[in-house]
Design an enzyme around this catalytic site. Structure first.
Site, PDB file in Angstrom:
ATOM      1  N   LEU A   1      52.262  39.959  32.714  1.00  0.00           N
ATOM      2  CA  LEU A   1      51.020  40.611  32.289  1.00  0.00           C
ATOM      3  C   LEU A   1      50.463  41.546  33.348  1.00  0.00           C
ATOM      4  CD1 LEU A   1      49.164  37.606  30.578  1.00  0.00           C
ATOM      5  CD2 LEU A   1      50.529  39.399  29.491  1.00  0.00           C
TER       6      LEU A   1
ATOM      7  N   ASP B   1      34.667  37.885  46.091  1.00  0.00           N
ATOM      8  CA  ASP B   1      35.424  39.075  45.705  1.00  0.00           C
ATOM      9  C   ASP B   1      35.056  39.491  44.284  1.00  0.00           C
ATOM     10  OD1 ASP B   1      38.899  40.056  45.301  1.00  0.00           O
ATOM     11  OD2 ASP B   1      37.221  41.155  46.173  1.00  0.00           O
TER      12      ASP B   1
END
Length: 558
Positions: free
Chosen positions: A47, A164
């Site tokens: 993916l 993050d």
């Protein structure tokens, strides 16, 4: 022919997403495609690929459930620090368990040394991809930010900082119903810092993305949950404008701008952004963490308030100032209805007792004495008797003492308001946490009850199978043995479900204990300050009576 790895629908060349089930069409030209990982996950397609790991679509070969598997890069698997950092994501997310955070259902190491995480598979679109197609309307951006805040709030309560947060790590799922809201999932807690764990590296070096990093993170200062709120401010800025708050050619310059430069105004890039939305974004982007929102729950409340302002009519504002008494009235000349015994021979009415003995007493009496001095000077043509001057000086001394008491009253008032505000904020935060835990506990208890019911059904079925075996039905023995294995599996599932229920109950008890303890502390602080304020008010009233007595003596002297 290209086919969807999930539903096998034939696809045209160049298609990136299956129109039937929304699955991203990744590459099948990968050596791991078709491999069975850890004897239970068959990899169907690749993916995505990142700097540290590759994400694959897979299916559990035993139960047929699809999943997204993140596999650490092979060279990093041999690095113990990177291995631990990769597995930290699983520990972090497993501690959180929130509807706006992707679930990690399994993790481990394959026979050939591959480290992997197994996540729920959720066909959707990254926020980064959505922003690349155009800016979002303010209300939609605020709703997405609210859901991100909800997930962060739970993570922060469990001692986890994302560190993050960026559009690439926010997944937008299709609405549950036509015309519904986006469903948001937070991804990639791989560099999350668990507050109760030591850093994996002695330097605690920066791993975040420069465009979204908080100033304190960029400078190497200690971090807390408010670093994530800064990053969310950058994400919200980008949703609204399509750009980042700072422009720089090199990452190092970008870090410096986060630390030193003020962000651009969102309205300078897109004039139709409401002012209230801009102010919310800019508050998230302040340099000092103390000046941002207190926590994610506080932010959610502000988002709700701003959303209501943007979507609804402007509230009516009723001006009431005209109905209030003047805070510091000018001394007035007596009228025919003024009590003559309260008026000195200098033609000045004394202050109203309500104002003179209250928190405005020092200013009211000060203004009165200024007017009285002027009247005395005028009457005696600048040469008043020394006795009269001494009398006014004595009154001035009392006013000075009253002024100190009023300053103390002001301080007590500020402290009481601050304690009340802290109490409200704390109860609101704890209440949200307890509400969320209660909902989770309800869902887990329901899951536990279903497992327990299924186990009872299996036990009953095995009992019947054993009875048939005793009657000579040979195949019943095999059925009974198979059911025994299923009962053992149910026992394991039930123990796990019971453990999770007990964990939520323990967290709720801890929150309730904290709430009771801090409520008691806040109440004690409030009561003590209120008692001190009452004492100061009584002393102000005593000073007011002293001044009125001195004024009577002054009238007689005049």
């Amino acid at each position: 022919m290209l086919r969807c790895p999930l539903c096998a629908t034939a696809l045209d060349p160049g298609v990136t997403r299956c129109p039937r089930d929304g699955v991203a069409i990744g590459s099948t030209e990968d050596p791991l495609v078709g491999v069975v990982l850890a004897n239970r996950y068959r990899i169907l397609a690749r993916l995505a690929r990142g700097g540290m790991a590759t994400v694959y679509l897979a299916t559990h070969i035993l139960i047929g459930r699809h999943a997204a598997i993140k596999i650490l890069r092979s060279d990093l698997c041999r690095d113990p620090v990177q291995r631990d950092r990769f597995l930290r994501e699983a520990r972090a997310v497993n501690r959180i368990d929130h509807e706006n955070i992707v679930q990690i259902v399994d993790y481990g190491e394959s026979d050939d040394g591959r480290i992997f995480l197994v996540m729920e598979y959720l066909p959707g679109e990254s926020l980064h991809h959505r922003i690349s197609r155009g800016v979002l309307p303010p209300l939609r951006a605020l709703d997405i930010a609210s859901q991100i805040s909800s997930g962060l709030g739970r993570a922060h309560q469990m001692g986890v900082i994302h560190r993050d947060l960026k559009p690439d790590n926010v997944l937008l799922l299709p609405p549950a119903a036509a015309g519904g809201r986006d469903r948001v999932k937070l991804l990639d807690f791989g560099i999350a810092k668990l507050l109760d764990q030591p850093s994996l590296t002695a330097s605690d070096k920066i791993f975040g993305t420069p465009g979204y990093i908080a100033p304190e993170y960029a400078s190497g200062a200690p971090l807390d949950h408010r670093a994530d709120l800064y990053s969310l401010g950058v994400v919200l800025f980008e949703m609204l404008t399509g750009e980042l708050p700072f422009e720089a050619e090199f990452p190092a310059d970008l870090l410096l701008k986060h630390m030193l430069d003020p962000p651009r105004s969102p309205r300078s890039l897109r004039a139709d952004i409401p002012l209230a939305v801009e102010l919310l974004v800019l508050r998230l982007l302040v340099k000092k963490a103390d000046e941002r929102f207190r926590d994610a729950f506080h932010l959610i409340e502000e988002i709700d308030r701003v959303s209501a302002m943007v979507s609804g009519p402007a509230p009516e504002i009723t001006l009431v100032a005209q109905s209030l008494p003047s805070m510091v009235p000018e001394p007035v000349m007596p009228t025919a209805s003024s009590p003559l015994d309260a008026v000195g021979s200098f033609g000045l009415a004394p202050p109203d007792e309500t104002l003179g003995s209250g928190i405005q007493g020092a200013r009211v009496w000060g203004r009165y004495l200024d007017a009285l001095r002027g009247a005395v000077q005028e009457r005696f043509r600048g040469a008043p008797p020394q006795a009269l001057v001494a009398h006014i000086a004595a009154m001035d001394e009392v006013v000075g003492r009253l002024r100190l008491r009023v300053e103390l009253l002001d301080e007590h008032k500020r402290d009481i308001l601050e304690v009340e505000s802290r109490g409200r904020d704390f109860r609101r935060t704890m209440g949200r946490a307890m509400d969320t835990l209660s909902k989770d506990g309800y869902a887990l208890a329901a899951e536990r009850d279903v497992i327990a019911h299924e186990r009872e059904s299996l036990v009953t079925a095995r009992t019947h199978a054993m009875e048939r075996a005793q009657k000579g039905e040979a195949h019943a023995v095999g059925i009974a043995d198979a059911l025994l294995w299923r009962i053992a599996a149910s026992d394991e599932m039930l123990r796990d479900a019971v453990g999770r229920c007990e964990d939520v109950e323990f967290q709720l008890r801890e929150l309730e204990t904290q709430l009771r303890r801090l409520n008691d502390t806040h109440q004690q602080e409030h009561d003590a300050l209120l008692a001190a304020m009452q004492d100061a008010l009584m002393e102000c009233a005593e000073d007011d009576q002293i001044l009125r007595s001195q004024l009577t003596a002054l009238r007689d002297a005049g």
